[in-house]
Design a protein around this motif. Structure first.
Motif, PDB file in Angstrom:
ATOM      1  N   ALA A   1       0.868  -1.176   0.000  1.00 47.01           N
ATOM      2  CA  ALA A   1       0.000   0.000   0.000  1.00 47.01           C
ATOM      3  C   ALA A   1       0.904   1.224   0.000  1.00 47.01           C
ATOM      4  O   ALA A   1       2.058   1.162   0.441  1.00 47.01           O
ATOM      5  CB  ALA A   1      -0.904   0.003   1.232  1.00 47.01           C
TER       6      ALA A   1
ATOM      7  N   ARG B   1      -3.548   7.658  -2.945  1.00 42.26           N
ATOM      8  CA  ARG B   1      -3.427   6.496  -2.060  1.00 42.26           C
ATOM      9  C   ARG B   1      -3.924   5.257  -2.788  1.00 42.26           C
ATOM     10  O   ARG B   1      -4.892   5.323  -3.557  1.00 42.26           O
ATOM     11  CB  ARG B   1      -4.259   6.748  -0.810  1.00 42.26           C
ATOM     12  CG  ARG B   1      -4.338   5.591   0.152  1.00 42.26           C
ATOM     13  CD  ARG B   1      -5.206   5.902   1.341  1.00 42.26           C
ATOM     14  NE  ARG B   1      -6.606   5.846   0.924  1.00 42.26           N
ATOM     15  CZ  ARG B   1      -7.593   6.498   1.502  1.00 42.26           C
ATOM     16  NH1 ARG B   1      -7.354   7.315   2.500  1.00 42.26           N
ATOM     17  NH2 ARG B   1      -8.828   6.356   1.077  1.00 42.26           N
TER      18      ARG B   1
ATOM     19  N   GLN C   1      -4.181   0.663  -2.221  1.00 44.46           N
ATOM     20  CA  GLN C   1      -3.953  -0.556  -1.444  1.00 44.46           C
ATOM     21  C   GLN C   1      -3.914  -1.748  -2.385  1.00 44.46           C
ATOM     22  O   GLN C   1      -4.427  -1.684  -3.502  1.00 44.46           O
ATOM     23  CB  GLN C   1      -5.088  -0.764  -0.440  1.00 44.46           C
ATOM     24  CG  GLN C   1      -5.200   0.333   0.581  1.00 44.46           C
ATOM     25  CD  GLN C   1      -6.452   0.164   1.422  1.00 44.46           C
ATOM     26  OE1 GLN C   1      -7.548   0.057   0.886  1.00 44.46           O
ATOM     27  NE2 GLN C   1      -6.280   0.123   2.730  1.00 44.46           N
ATOM     28  N   HIS C   2      -3.324  -2.827  -1.906  1.00 49.19           N
ATOM     29  CA  HIS C   2      -3.226  -4.079  -2.666  1.00 49.19           C
ATOM     30  C   HIS C   2      -2.648  -3.837  -4.059  1.00 49.19           C
ATOM     31  O   HIS C   2      -3.220  -4.230  -5.074  1.00 49.19           O
ATOM     32  CB  HIS C   2      -4.572  -4.797  -2.736  1.00 49.19           C
ATOM     33  CG  HIS C   2      -5.070  -5.187  -1.389  1.00 49.19           C
ATOM     34  ND1 HIS C   2      -4.423  -6.119  -0.607  1.00 49.19           N
ATOM     35  CD2 HIS C   2      -6.121  -4.743  -0.663  1.00 49.19           C
ATOM     36  CE1 HIS C   2      -5.060  -6.247   0.534  1.00 49.19           C
ATOM     37  NE2 HIS C   2      -6.096  -5.417   0.535  1.00 49.19           N
TER      38      HIS C   2
END
Length: 143
Positions: free
Chosen positions: A64, A80, A82-83
């Protein structure tokens, strides 16, 4: 959300906080990154080729990140994701050096000290949350 907004937000930063986890041990590193408008789905960063981070990246490439706004960035803009799969790039630091010198203040000093020891990685998020700052429309880009 559009690519123009992404470009504006990325212009406010040259660092990301990169979060990793291996064996239930979370870690975060601040790294410089570069980005090219013609490849909006990819962020590039480098790491020292004999650092422990490379072991983590190889064993657990699911990461992340969040951008770190530069001093003076109004409204705290950031991106931003994630994953995100972290992969070793086919590009070299020699390929990316002009962009680093253009977008990261004082990068020449880094290059002079450790340039030959750096290897390039890519982050290609499938979705990227873009917050252009207080009072502005936030959104998600899908690649």
């Amino acid at each position: 959300m559009n690519l123009e907004t992404l470009q504006q937000v990325i212009a406010t930063s040259n660092k990301i906080a990169l979060g990793t986890a291996l064996d239930s041990q979370a870690d975060v590193k601040i790294v410089n990154f570069v980005w090219f408008p013609e490849s909006p789905e990819t962020l590039f960063f480098s790491s020292v080729k004999d650092s422990a981070a490379l072991t983590t990246y190889a064993q657990q490439p699911d990461v992340a990140f969040i951008s770190v706004p530069s001093d003076g960035a109004v409204g705290n803009p950031y991106i931003r994701a994630q994953h995100v799969q972290l992969v070793r790039s086919d590009k070299t630091m020699a390929d990316l050096l002009p962009r680093y010198l253009e977008t990261v203040p004082n990068y020449q000093k880094v290059w002079d000290l450790i340039g030959p020891k750096l290897v390039v990685f890519e982050l290609k998020p499938k979705t990227l949350y873009v917050d252009p700052g207080l009072g502005q429309e936030k959104g998600t880009l899908h690649f």
